[in-house]
Design an enzyme around this catalytic site. Sequence first.
Site, PDB file in Angstrom:
ATOM      1  N   GLU A 128       0.833  -1.199   0.000  1.00 45.04           N
ATOM      2  CA  GLU A 128       0.000   0.000   0.000  1.00 45.04           C
ATOM      3  C   GLU A 128       0.872   1.254   0.000  1.00 45.04           C
ATOM      4  O   GLU A 128       1.125   1.827  -1.047  1.00 45.04           O
ATOM      5  CB  GLU A 128      -1.004  -0.042   1.152  1.00 45.04           C
ATOM      6  CG  GLU A 128      -2.016  -1.174   0.911  1.00 45.04           C
ATOM      7  CD  GLU A 128      -3.175  -1.181   1.884  1.00 45.04           C
ATOM      8  OE1 GLU A 128      -3.797  -0.133   2.102  1.00 45.04           O
ATOM      9  OE2 GLU A 128      -3.457  -2.258   2.451  1.00 45.04           O
TER      10      GLU A 128
HETATM   11  C1  HEC Z   1      -3.292   1.170  -1.955  1.00 48.70           C
HETATM   12  C2  HEC Z   1      -4.631   1.569  -1.685  1.00 48.70           C
HETATM   13  C3  HEC Z   1      -4.974   2.033  -0.281  1.00 48.70           C
HETATM   14  C4  HEC Z   1      -4.355   3.012   0.472  1.00 48.70           C
HETATM   15  C5  HEC Z   1      -3.137   3.818   0.106  1.00 48.70           C
HETATM   16  C6  HEC Z   1      -5.126   3.118   1.687  1.00 48.70           C
HETATM   17  N1  HEC Z   1      -6.179   2.248   1.666  1.00 48.70           N
HETATM   18 FE1  HEC Z   1      -7.617   2.080   3.042  1.00 48.70          FE
HETATM   19  N2  HEC Z   1      -8.214   0.371   2.210  1.00 48.70           N
HETATM   20  C7  HEC Z   1      -7.740  -0.152   1.015  1.00 48.70           C
HETATM   21  C8  HEC Z   1      -8.192  -1.517   0.882  1.00 48.70           C
HETATM   22  C9  HEC Z   1      -7.902  -2.446  -0.281  1.00 48.70           C
HETATM   23  C10 HEC Z   1      -8.926  -1.803   2.049  1.00 48.70           C
HETATM   24  C11 HEC Z   1      -9.518  -3.137   2.468  1.00 48.70           C
HETATM   25  C12 HEC Z   1      -8.436  -3.775   3.331  1.00 48.70           C
HETATM   26  C13 HEC Z   1      -8.836  -5.042   4.002  1.00 48.70           C
HETATM   27  O1  HEC Z   1      -9.997  -5.391   3.974  1.00 48.70           O
HETATM   28  O2  HEC Z   1      -7.965  -5.712   4.601  1.00 48.70           O
HETATM   29  C14 HEC Z   1      -8.948  -0.585   2.843  1.00 48.70           C
HETATM   30  C15 HEC Z   1      -9.657  -0.433   4.044  1.00 48.70           C
HETATM   31  C16 HEC Z   1      -9.776   0.777   4.703  1.00 48.70           C
HETATM   32  C17 HEC Z   1     -10.713   1.066   5.762  1.00 48.70           C
HETATM   33  C18 HEC Z   1     -11.771   0.119   6.304  1.00 48.70           C
HETATM   34  C19 HEC Z   1     -13.146   0.457   5.762  1.00 48.70           C
HETATM   35  C20 HEC Z   1     -14.186  -0.571   6.131  1.00 48.70           C
HETATM   36  O3  HEC Z   1     -15.363  -0.391   5.794  1.00 48.70           O
HETATM   37  O4  HEC Z   1     -13.863  -1.585   6.747  1.00 48.70           O
HETATM   38  C21 HEC Z   1     -10.447   2.346   6.188  1.00 48.70           C
HETATM   39  C22 HEC Z   1     -11.169   3.099   7.288  1.00 48.70           C
HETATM   40  C23 HEC Z   1      -9.342   2.827   5.408  1.00 48.70           C
HETATM   41  N3  HEC Z   1      -8.989   1.866   4.503  1.00 48.70           N
HETATM   42  C24 HEC Z   1      -8.711   4.040   5.607  1.00 48.70           C
HETATM   43  C25 HEC Z   1      -7.450   4.307   5.059  1.00 48.70           C
HETATM   44  C26 HEC Z   1      -6.530   5.308   5.576  1.00 48.70           C
HETATM   45  C27 HEC Z   1      -6.792   6.198   6.761  1.00 48.70           C
HETATM   46  C28 HEC Z   1      -5.418   5.285   4.768  1.00 48.70           C
HETATM   47  C29 HEC Z   1      -4.160   6.099   4.896  1.00 48.70           C
HETATM   48  C30 HEC Z   1      -3.454   6.005   6.160  1.00 48.70           C
HETATM   49  C31 HEC Z   1      -5.672   4.267   3.754  1.00 48.70           C
HETATM   50  N4  HEC Z   1      -6.884   3.692   3.991  1.00 48.70           N
HETATM   51  C32 HEC Z   1      -4.811   3.979   2.712  1.00 48.70           C
HETATM   52  C33 HEC Z   1      -6.954   0.526   0.116  1.00 48.70           C
HETATM   53  C34 HEC Z   1      -6.094   1.542   0.493  1.00 48.70           C
END
Ligand code: HEC
Length: 322
Positions: A128
Amino acid sequence: MTWMWDGTSNISSISDADTNGSGVVLAAEPIHPIPLTQDLDEEKVALGERLFHEPKLSINDTISCATCHLLDKGGTDGLGTSLGMQGSNTGLNSPTVFNSGFHWRLNWDGSAATLEEQADGPVAAAKEMGGMSWEDVIDKLKRSTDYVSAFNRAYDDGVTGDNIKDAISIFQRSLYTPNAPFDRYLRGDENAISDDAKAGYNLFKSYGCITCHQGMLVGGNMFQKVGIFGDYFADRGNVIKSDLGRYNVTQDDSDRHVFKVPSLRNITRTAPYFHDGNPKTLDEAIKLMGQYQLGVDLPQEDVDLIMQFLITLTGEYQGKPV
Ligand code: HEC
Ligand code: HEC
């Protein structure tokens, strides 16, 4: 305050302020309106918003949280599965960050209990943001006098890992989307949704979608297996580790292919769908749900009506539709 469905029509968590002053909430309904206001520290929201859009949180200053969670794309990236550092495929669809503050657990597999804990994941993940420690992030942010003074204004102890996570989480709590037509209907405005949407809502309940998608978020409050009636994964093919869902957290065989039931709030804004981004349209997602979660082949007419109901779940962010 918790928002877990307890199997009754208990709406004790809805305050008078949430009823628009009308005092009316359709109390017996298994879906509850999103509160109209949230009490959040504005200074922290503003700092968190900046951090959420800050590429310095990634190893080579190229990726921010907003790269995969675009607020003008429903809080997602519109991709089947998200691409992170130098195009690495995360293997998962990015869930929306709108209303994430109300989820009972975070991530498809429920691996994080709180938003603060969730924020550790993307920063540390090689795929990520490139595998950053909070110390690395703090070092970079401290080089900016602007950040240092913003942190000092918001927190007694300035730039720390906990404060970065706190500010980002408070910002995400500000991403709640009240006032959807369906919520106005729940609050007593009979004309807020069409007759087709009402018929679709009745079908959503009578087919049993409601057993998994309910409560304030129309989801987001329980785990369920994907493929109760039929093997979704065998039929789709190419099974990868992230398809194992909650099993990856617990190593318990009964958790294979178990996922957090996603929220259906703002669902028309967050295609493609499911943890794998496989269904490209909402029409397809609804049919697959009928087939694999309920064992029914939904007639197109009913799919269309359910869609009309789902459209009424689009709320407002900062006074405008998501
Ligand atoms: C490369 C793409 C990417 C980046 C960069 C990223 N995310 Fe995500 N995010 C995702 C993905 C894919 C998931 C699902 C992960 C899982 O289910 O394990 C996720 C899950 C989440 C969720 C959970 C939502 C739920 O309904 O369960 C949150 C809140 C979130 N991210 C916030 C953030 C925050 C804050 C950051 C920065 C610190 C961030 N993300 C950076 C792709 C990204
Ligand atoms: C037994 C529990 C269960 C039932 C019943 C159920 N769902 Fe789901 N729903 C889920 C789970 C779990 C997912 C996540 C699927 C995945 O990620 O692979 C999901 C995903 C969805 C999605 C995609 C959400 C997103 O953000 O990707 C939609 C839309 C949806 N369901 C609608 C419905 C409709 C409409 C019905 C009734 C016809 C229904 N569901 C019945 C558990 C259920």
